[in-house]
Design an enzyme around this catalytic site. Structure first.
Site, PDB file in Angstrom:
ATOM      1  CG  ASP A  46      -9.703-110.280 -11.567  1.00 40.09           C
ATOM      2  OD1 ASP A  46      -8.661-109.607 -11.453  1.00 40.09           O
ATOM      3  OD2 ASP A  46     -10.388-110.312 -12.622  1.00 40.09           O
ATOM      4  CB  SER A  47      -4.349-110.416  -9.005  1.00 42.51           C
ATOM      5  OG  SER A  47      -4.561-109.818  -7.747  1.00 42.51           O
ATOM      6  CD  GLU A  70      -9.390-106.755 -15.916  1.00 42.62           C
ATOM      7  OE1 GLU A  70      -9.230-107.194 -17.080  1.00 42.62           O
ATOM      8  OE2 GLU A  70      -8.853-107.263 -14.921  1.00 42.62           O
ATOM      9  CE  LYS A 127      -9.205-103.366 -10.113  1.00 39.05           C
ATOM     10  NZ  LYS A 127      -9.053-104.298 -11.240  1.00 39.05           N
ATOM     11  CD  GLU A 140      -2.159-104.484 -14.480  1.00 41.68           C
ATOM     12  OE1 GLU A 140      -3.382-104.465 -14.185  1.00 41.68           O
ATOM     13  OE2 GLU A 140      -1.437-105.485 -14.326  1.00 41.68           O
TER      14      GLU A 140
HETATM   15  O1  KIV Z   1      -6.689-107.966  -9.595  1.00 41.69           O
HETATM   16  C1  KIV Z   1      -5.877-107.121  -9.173  1.00 41.69           C
HETATM   17  O2  KIV Z   1      -5.132-107.342  -8.216  1.00 41.69           O
HETATM   18  C2  KIV Z   1      -5.829-105.845  -9.875  1.00 41.69           C
HETATM   19  C3  KIV Z   1      -4.659-104.944  -9.600  1.00 41.69           C
HETATM   20  C4  KIV Z   1      -3.491-105.387 -10.413  1.00 41.69           C
HETATM   21  C5  KIV Z   1      -4.988-103.525  -9.862  1.00 41.69           C
HETATM   22  O3  KIV Z   1      -6.665-105.554 -10.676  1.00 41.69           O
END
Ligand code: KIV
Length: 270
Positions: free
Chosen positions: A42-43, A120, A118, A187
């Site tokens: 989600d980056s 968080e 994924k 992270e």
């Molecule tokens: O969203 C993302 O790109 C991430 C990475 C920084 C692991 O969660």
């Protein structure tokens, strides 16, 4: 590559390399480069969509980018040889209730070729969600330390800087393993803390800004390629991609100026 193959790499002492991607072009590039897994993180809300944080990106947008990434990967890989494709669950798609989380993660697996999600954090509610997802057949990668979806609570600073923070991080990573995660991203934490975490986990620990002593590393590809305007301190660029692109395009644009064509006014500084 399947989620369980990452654990096999850890057992065999082989490093695990994960890169982010967001569209067909980046998906093809990272697959061709040989990433073990590709994360549609989600980056992309920040690097690709121009938001100030990761919070605004929606599940529909993540799915759109995930499908495009998968098409790019398929364009350069033999069928069945693609890297594992993991898609981030965006903010508020899993925090409200376990049923919503199953629906959101289920959509990712049904409507894209991603084989895992994924998410968080490791609060008790999140652990309950992970347990439910895993029992529903949805592989989950955890993410602790700096968790960008909690930016308004914890900022982007290094985590686990003191003893209580380190104990909490250890408890969280172990709880994620017990809840059934197949791997955990850690992270922006001190390298010695990550090394100790790794030793205590059977599942792979994947670091970013967490030193070299993890089972694998994940990087935001736009940062590595120097495409973003600012890279985090722990992810220096491998090349100045943005500056190279601007320079090449400027050269092309100036080669296009024609004496009979009025010269365009100078672009405002941007
Ligand atoms: O969203 C993302 O790109 C991430 C990475 C920084 C692991 O969660």
């Amino acid at each position: 590559m399947r989620p369980a193959d990452l654990a096999r790499r850890k057992q065999a002492g082989l490093p695990i390399s994960i890169l982010t991607a967001w569209d067909a072009l980046s998906g093809a590039v990272v697959a061709e480069a040989g990433a073990d897994a590709v994360l549609v993180g989600d980056s992309l809300a920040m690097t690709v969509l121009g938001h100030a944080t990761t919070l605004p990106v929606t599940l529909d947008e993540m799915l759109h980018h995930c499908r495009a990434t998968a098409r790019g990967m398929a364009s350069v890989c033999s069928p069945g040889q693609e890297p594992l494709l993991i898609c981030d669950l965006p903010f508020l798609s899993y925090q409200c209730a376990p049923d919503d989380a199953v629906a959101a993660a289920g959509r990712v697996l049904k409507e894209s070729p991603a084989a895992a999600v994924k998410l968080e954090g490791a609060e008790p509610e999140t652990l309950a969600v992970i347990d439910r997802l895993v029992r529903s057949g949805i592989p989950v990668m955890g993410h602790v330390g700096l968790t960008p979806q909690a930016v308004h609570r914890s900022g982007y600073r290094r985590q686990a800087a003191d003893a209580p923070g380190q104990q909490r991080l250890k408890r969280e990573a172990e709880a994620l393993e017990r809840a059934g995660c197949f791997a955990v991203v850690v992270e922006h934490v001190p390298p010695d803390v990550a090394a100790e975490l790794r030793a205590g986990l059977a599942i792979p620990l994947i670091g970013i800004g967490a030193g070299e002593a993890c089972d694998g590393q994940v990087r935001v590809t736009a940062d590595l390629l120097g495409l973003t305007s600012r890279q985090p301190p722990f992810s220096p660029p491998l090349l100045q991609g943005r500056a190279l692109a601007v320079e090449a395009l400027r050269r092309w644009l100036s080669s296009q100026s024609h004496p009979t064509r009025p010269t365009a006014p100078a672009a405002p500084h941007c």
